[in-house]
Design an enzyme around this catalytic site. Structure first.
Site, PDB file in Angstrom:
ATOM      1  CE  LYS A  17      -2.018  -1.051   3.739  1.00  0.00           C
ATOM      2  NZ  LYS A  17      -1.539  -2.506   4.059  1.00  0.00           N
ATOM      3  NE  ARG A  92      -5.402  -0.739   9.692  1.00  0.00           N
ATOM      4  CZ  ARG A  92      -3.916  -0.858   9.376  1.00  0.00           C
ATOM      5  NH1 ARG A  92      -3.520   0.235   8.641  1.00  0.00           N
ATOM      6  NH2 ARG A  92      -3.131  -1.683   9.365  1.00  0.00           N
ATOM      7  NE  ARG A 131       7.713  -2.316   6.317  1.00  0.00           N
ATOM      8  CZ  ARG A 131       6.382  -2.251   6.528  1.00  0.00           C
ATOM      9  NH1 ARG A 131       5.717  -1.690   5.369  1.00  0.00           N
ATOM     10  NH2 ARG A 131       5.561  -2.711   7.581  1.00  0.00           N
ATOM     11  NE  ARG A 164       5.506  -0.233  10.035  1.00  0.00           N
ATOM     12  CZ  ARG A 164       4.632  -0.299   9.293  1.00  0.00           C
ATOM     13  NH1 ARG A 164       4.440   0.233   8.178  1.00  0.00           N
ATOM     14  NH2 ARG A 164       3.466  -1.131   9.769  1.00  0.00           N
ATOM     15  NE  ARG A 175       1.600  -4.719  11.275  1.00  0.00           N
ATOM     16  CZ  ARG A 175       2.779  -4.606  10.325  1.00  0.00           C
ATOM     17  NH1 ARG A 175       4.136  -5.200  10.871  1.00  0.00           N
ATOM     18  NH2 ARG A 175       2.858  -4.005   9.301  1.00  0.00           N
TER      19      ARG A 175
HETATM   20  P1  AP5 Z   1       4.845  -1.389   1.845  1.00  0.00           P
HETATM   21  O1  AP5 Z   1       4.379  -0.987   0.785  1.00  0.00           O
HETATM   22  O2  AP5 Z   1       5.500  -0.925   3.042  1.00  0.00           O
HETATM   23  O3  AP5 Z   1       3.448  -2.502   2.504  1.00  0.00           O
HETATM   24  P2  AP5 Z   1       2.201  -1.810   3.237  1.00  0.00           P
HETATM   25  O4  AP5 Z   1       1.022  -2.495   2.433  1.00  0.00           O
HETATM   26  O5  AP5 Z   1       2.305  -0.214   3.364  1.00  0.00           O
HETATM   27  O6  AP5 Z   1       2.228  -2.525   4.709  1.00  0.00           O
HETATM   28  P3  AP5 Z   1       2.249  -1.867   5.885  1.00  0.00           P
HETATM   29  O7  AP5 Z   1       3.137  -2.933   6.781  1.00  0.00           O
HETATM   30  O8  AP5 Z   1       2.680  -0.416   6.090  1.00  0.00           O
HETATM   31  O9  AP5 Z   1       0.626  -2.177   6.272  1.00  0.00           O
HETATM   32  P4  AP5 Z   1       0.130  -2.159   7.582  1.00  0.00           P
HETATM   33  O10 AP5 Z   1      -1.520  -1.867   7.229  1.00  0.00           O
HETATM   34  O11 AP5 Z   1       0.396  -3.222   8.667  1.00  0.00           O
HETATM   35  O12 AP5 Z   1       0.608  -0.706   8.351  1.00  0.00           O
HETATM   36  P5  AP5 Z   1       0.312   0.752   8.606  1.00  0.00           P
HETATM   37  O13 AP5 Z   1       1.449   1.531   8.749  1.00  0.00           O
HETATM   38  O14 AP5 Z   1      -0.952   1.110   8.103  1.00  0.00           O
HETATM   39  O15 AP5 Z   1       5.622  -2.914   1.645  1.00  0.00           O
HETATM   40  C1  AP5 Z   1       6.044  -3.679   2.417  1.00  0.00           C
HETATM   41  C2  AP5 Z   1       7.288  -4.491   2.048  1.00  0.00           C
HETATM   42  O16 AP5 Z   1       7.288  -5.176   0.744  1.00  0.00           O
HETATM   43  C3  AP5 Z   1       8.546  -3.229   1.650  1.00  0.00           C
HETATM   44  O17 AP5 Z   1       9.722  -3.712   1.951  1.00  0.00           O
HETATM   45  C4  AP5 Z   1       8.495  -3.136  -0.201  1.00  0.00           C
HETATM   46  O18 AP5 Z   1       9.670  -2.952  -0.571  1.00  0.00           O
HETATM   47  C5  AP5 Z   1       8.024  -4.464  -0.315  1.00  0.00           C
HETATM   48  N1  AP5 Z   1       7.051  -4.533  -1.474  1.00  0.00           N
HETATM   49  C6  AP5 Z   1       6.100  -3.822  -1.872  1.00  0.00           C
HETATM   50  N2  AP5 Z   1       5.700  -4.158  -2.984  1.00  0.00           N
HETATM   51  C7  AP5 Z   1       6.199  -5.121  -3.265  1.00  0.00           C
HETATM   52  C8  AP5 Z   1       6.157  -6.285  -4.590  1.00  0.00           C
HETATM   53  N3  AP5 Z   1       5.024  -5.873  -5.544  1.00  0.00           N
HETATM   54  N4  AP5 Z   1       6.810  -6.922  -4.781  1.00  0.00           N
HETATM   55  C9  AP5 Z   1       7.923  -7.375  -3.961  1.00  0.00           C
HETATM   56  N5  AP5 Z   1       8.203  -6.624  -2.875  1.00  0.00           N
HETATM   57  C10 AP5 Z   1       7.276  -5.561  -2.682  1.00  0.00           C
HETATM   58  O19 AP5 Z   1      -0.457   0.447  10.006  1.00  0.00           O
HETATM   59  C11 AP5 Z   1       0.464   0.084  11.259  1.00  0.00           C
HETATM   60  C12 AP5 Z   1      -0.273   0.427  12.557  1.00  0.00           C
HETATM   61  O20 AP5 Z   1      -1.072   1.465  12.687  1.00  0.00           O
HETATM   62  C13 AP5 Z   1      -1.625  -0.719  12.496  1.00  0.00           C
HETATM   63  O21 AP5 Z   1      -1.073  -1.955  12.861  1.00  0.00           O
HETATM   64  C14 AP5 Z   1      -2.300  -0.038  13.622  1.00  0.00           C
HETATM   65  O22 AP5 Z   1      -1.927  -0.369  14.859  1.00  0.00           O
HETATM   66  C15 AP5 Z   1      -2.137   1.214  13.412  1.00  0.00           C
HETATM   67  N6  AP5 Z   1      -3.048   1.882  12.276  1.00  0.00           N
HETATM   68  C16 AP5 Z   1      -2.885   2.566  11.314  1.00  0.00           C
HETATM   69  N7  AP5 Z   1      -3.853   2.977  10.619  1.00  0.00           N
HETATM   70  C17 AP5 Z   1      -5.105   2.894  11.287  1.00  0.00           C
HETATM   71  C18 AP5 Z   1      -6.467   2.872  11.080  1.00  0.00           C
HETATM   72  N8  AP5 Z   1      -7.056   3.410   9.997  1.00  0.00           N
HETATM   73  N9  AP5 Z   1      -7.309   2.223  12.241  1.00  0.00           N
HETATM   74  C19 AP5 Z   1      -6.655   1.692  13.430  1.00  0.00           C
HETATM   75  N10 AP5 Z   1      -5.336   1.556  13.304  1.00  0.00           N
HETATM   76  C20 AP5 Z   1      -4.519   2.239  12.593  1.00  0.00           C
HETATM   77 MG    MG Z   2       2.471   0.980   4.968  1.00  0.00          MG
END
Ligand code: AP5
Ligand code: MG
Length: 227
Positions: A17, A92, A131, A164, A175
């Protein structure tokens, strides 16, 4: 040309994402709104918000809906969101999705376009534990598939690359469970509203970007967000 609407990227942790959102937002000149990034910045700054959400995020749980909604509403009220926005990690939960709709209407952004980035769970663990992120600009790397030119240093601004806190295997498991139970039902919500598209995000970053661009060209012709 701007997007003129909200693009929501759905998908499990590690689906890509953030990787895709940064590219699309940059190429369409609209803000990239990542609730995860905003919350991590709050933790890094030591603010009251950061202190409150730190233990929740370290467990891999979701933070309360009203808190996240407040952050998003504030961000969407800024003038730079008027031409559209890429939402990453929000909504989410169903209450977040239901409460986002009137906020977007009020801002003149109409119905969102939702792209579900679909990846099987084996690939996710490898992506997440591999990552690394830039401690200055937040650029996303991967030690397996997208390494920096110089180990542990960001290609763009020379920042140190960090892992992270929630990218360790046991938190990743929590997660993924939170995603299955609380976020996956959103695909049905958006499908029933006729705004859902699904992309096979197990392909390369470039191929996923191409698929997303094709959808944007068809459904949001303002900007296709291609690399
Ligand atoms: P990356 O692009 O970083 O993946 P991502 O989908 O953004 O994954 P996240 O771990 O950031 O998602 P998340 O939803 O758990 O975390 P968030 O920060 O939103 O890619 C991942 C890796 O794969 C990288 O190394 C990249 O290079 C590689 N990659 C990407 N695409 C690829 C491909 N096509 N092929 C190969 N490799 C690839 O949330 C974190 C925390 O915040 C949550 O757990 C929660 O506690 C809180 N939070 C955030 N938003 C909310 C909300 N709306 N409501 C409640 N709690 C929330
Ligand atoms: Mg992310």
């Amino acid at each position: 040309m701007p997007l003129n609407r909200a693009l929501i990227l759905l998908g499990p942790p590690g689906a890509g994402k953030g990787t895709q959102a940064k590219r699309i937002a940059h190429n369409c000149s609209v803000p990239h709104l990542s609730t995860g990034d905003i919350l991590r910045e709050a933790i890094a700054s030591g603010s009251a918000l950061g202190q409150m959400v730190k233990p929740i995020m370290e467990r891999g749980d979701l933070v309360p809906d009203d808190l996240v909604l407040h952050l998003v509403e504030e961000r969407l009220s800024r003038p730079d969101s008027a031409g559209g926005v890429v939402l990453d990690g929000f909504p989410r939960t169903l209450p977040q999705a239901e409460q986002l709709d009137p906020i977007l209407e009020k801002r003149g952004l109409g119905k969102p376009l939702v792209i579900d980035l679909f990846v099987n769970s084996d690939a996710l663990l490898r992506r997440l534990t591999g990552r690394r992120m830039c401690s200055i600009g937040g650029e996303i790397y991967n030690i397996h598939d997208l390494p920096p030119k110089v180990q542990d240093i960001c290609d763009i601004d020379g920042g140190k690359l960090i892992q992270r806190a929630d990218d360790v295997a046991e938190v990743v498991k929590e997660r993924l469970e939170a995603y299955e139970h609380q976020t996956k039902p959103l695909t049905e919500y958006y499908r029933s509203h006729g705004v859902l598209e699904v992309v096979d995000a197990s392909k390369s970053i470039e191929e996923v970007n191409k698929s997303v661009s094709e959808i944007l060209r068809k459904r949001a012709p303002g900007c296709d967000g291609h690399l």
